[in-house]
Design a protein around this motif. Sequence first.
Motif, short mmCIF file in Angstrom:
data_model
loop_
_atom_site.label_atom_id
_atom_site.label_comp_id
_atom_site.label_asym_id
_atom_site.label_seq_id
_atom_site.Cartn_x
_atom_site.Cartn_y
_atom_site.Cartn_z
N MET A 1 2.19 31.91 1.07
CA MET A 1 3.37 32.60 1.60
C MET A 1 4.15 31.54 2.34
SD MET A 1 3.29 35.92 0.98
CE MET A 1 4.37 36.59 2.21
N THR A 2 5.41 31.45 2.09
CA THR A 2 6.22 30.45 2.76
C THR A 2 7.59 31.02 3.10
OG1 THR A 2 7.19 28.26 2.59
CG2 THR A 2 6.97 29.48 0.53
N ASP B 1 3.13 33.36 10.10
CA ASP B 1 3.27 32.09 10.81
C ASP B 1 3.12 32.27 12.32
OD1 ASP B 1 3.68 30.74 8.43
OD2 ASP B 1 5.86 30.64 8.67
N ILE B 2 3.77 33.27 12.86
CA ILE B 2 3.75 33.51 14.30
C ILE B 2 2.38 33.95 14.78
CG2 ILE B 2 4.62 35.07 16.11
CD1 ILE B 2 7.32 35.01 14.65
N ASN B 3 1.65 34.70 13.96
CA ASN B 3 0.39 35.30 14.38
C ASN B 3 -0.84 34.60 13.84
OD1 ASN B 3 1.19 37.75 16.01
ND2 ASN B 3 2.49 37.93 14.21
N GLY B 4 -0.73 33.32 13.56
CA GLY B 4 -1.89 32.52 13.20
C GLY B 4 -2.60 32.95 11.93
N GLY B 5 -1.85 33.41 10.95
CA GLY B 5 -2.45 33.76 9.67
C GLY B 5 -2.82 35.22 9.52
N ILE B 6 -2.70 36.00 10.58
CA ILE B 6 -3.01 37.43 10.48
C ILE B 6 -1.97 38.07 9.56
CG2 ILE B 6 -3.07 39.62 11.74
CD1 ILE B 6 -4.11 38.04 14.13
N GLY B 7 -2.45 38.80 8.55
CA GLY B 7 -1.58 39.45 7.59
C GLY B 7 -1.47 38.71 6.27
N ARG B 8 -2.15 37.55 6.17
CA ARG B 8 -2.08 36.77 4.94
C ARG B 8 -2.70 37.55 3.80
NH1 ARG B 8 -0.89 31.87 3.56
NH2 ARG B 8 -0.75 31.13 5.70
N VAL B 9 -2.07 37.50 2.65
CA VAL B 9 -2.53 38.19 1.45
C VAL B 9 -3.55 37.32 0.74
CG1 VAL B 9 -1.82 39.14 -0.78
CG2 VAL B 9 -0.32 39.37 1.20
N GLN C 1 13.67 40.58 -0.50
CA GLN C 1 13.53 39.21 -0.04
C GLN C 1 13.45 39.16 1.48
OE1 GLN C 1 17.05 37.95 -2.15
NE2 GLN C 1 15.84 36.66 -3.53
N LEU C 2 14.22 40.00 2.16
CA LEU C 2 14.14 40.07 3.62
C LEU C 2 12.74 40.48 4.07
CD1 LEU C 2 17.48 41.77 4.70
CD2 LEU C 2 16.73 39.46 5.27
N ILE C 3 12.17 41.47 3.41
CA ILE C 3 10.84 41.94 3.77
C ILE C 3 9.80 40.85 3.51
CG2 ILE C 3 9.06 43.66 3.28
CD1 ILE C 3 11.57 44.64 4.90
N TYR C 4 9.95 40.12 2.41
CA TYR C 4 9.05 39.01 2.10
C TYR C 4 9.13 37.94 3.20
CZ TYR C 4 6.69 35.36 -0.59
OH TYR C 4 5.83 34.40 -0.99
N LEU C 5 10.35 37.61 3.61
CA LEU C 5 10.54 36.63 4.66
C LEU C 5 9.97 37.12 5.99
CD1 LEU C 5 14.15 35.46 3.80
CD2 LEU C 5 12.07 34.09 3.62
N LEU C 6 10.14 38.41 6.27
CA LEU C 6 9.58 39.00 7.48
C LEU C 6 8.06 38.85 7.48
CD1 LEU C 6 9.81 40.76 10.08
CD2 LEU C 6 9.65 42.75 8.56
N HIS C 7 7.44 39.14 6.36
CA HIS C 7 5.99 39.03 6.23
C HIS C 7 5.54 37.59 6.45
CE1 HIS C 7 2.19 39.19 3.62
NE2 HIS C 7 1.91 39.72 4.79
#
Length: 63
Positions: free
Chosen positions: A57-58, A39-47, A28-34
């Motif tokens: 992802m929320t 959020d911080i990087n403007g959508g970069i990394g979105r699955v 859950q921590l890793i999910y929250l980190l992702h």
Amino acid sequence: MRDIERIDYLLELLGDIWKDHQDVRFNQLIYLLHSKYIDINGGIGRVESDDGINMPMTNSFHF
């Protein structure tokens, strides 16, 4: 070679999340980190799913 500063950046984010959500499991921590990273990087990394639809992802978990 990748930027070594990314390690400290991610560890700092993880530490902030862990302090806010002390009782969650590791995954859950890793999910929250992702989610926070997205959020911080403007959508970069979105699955995205195979059909190109963005997967939600929320970071609004209620543990």
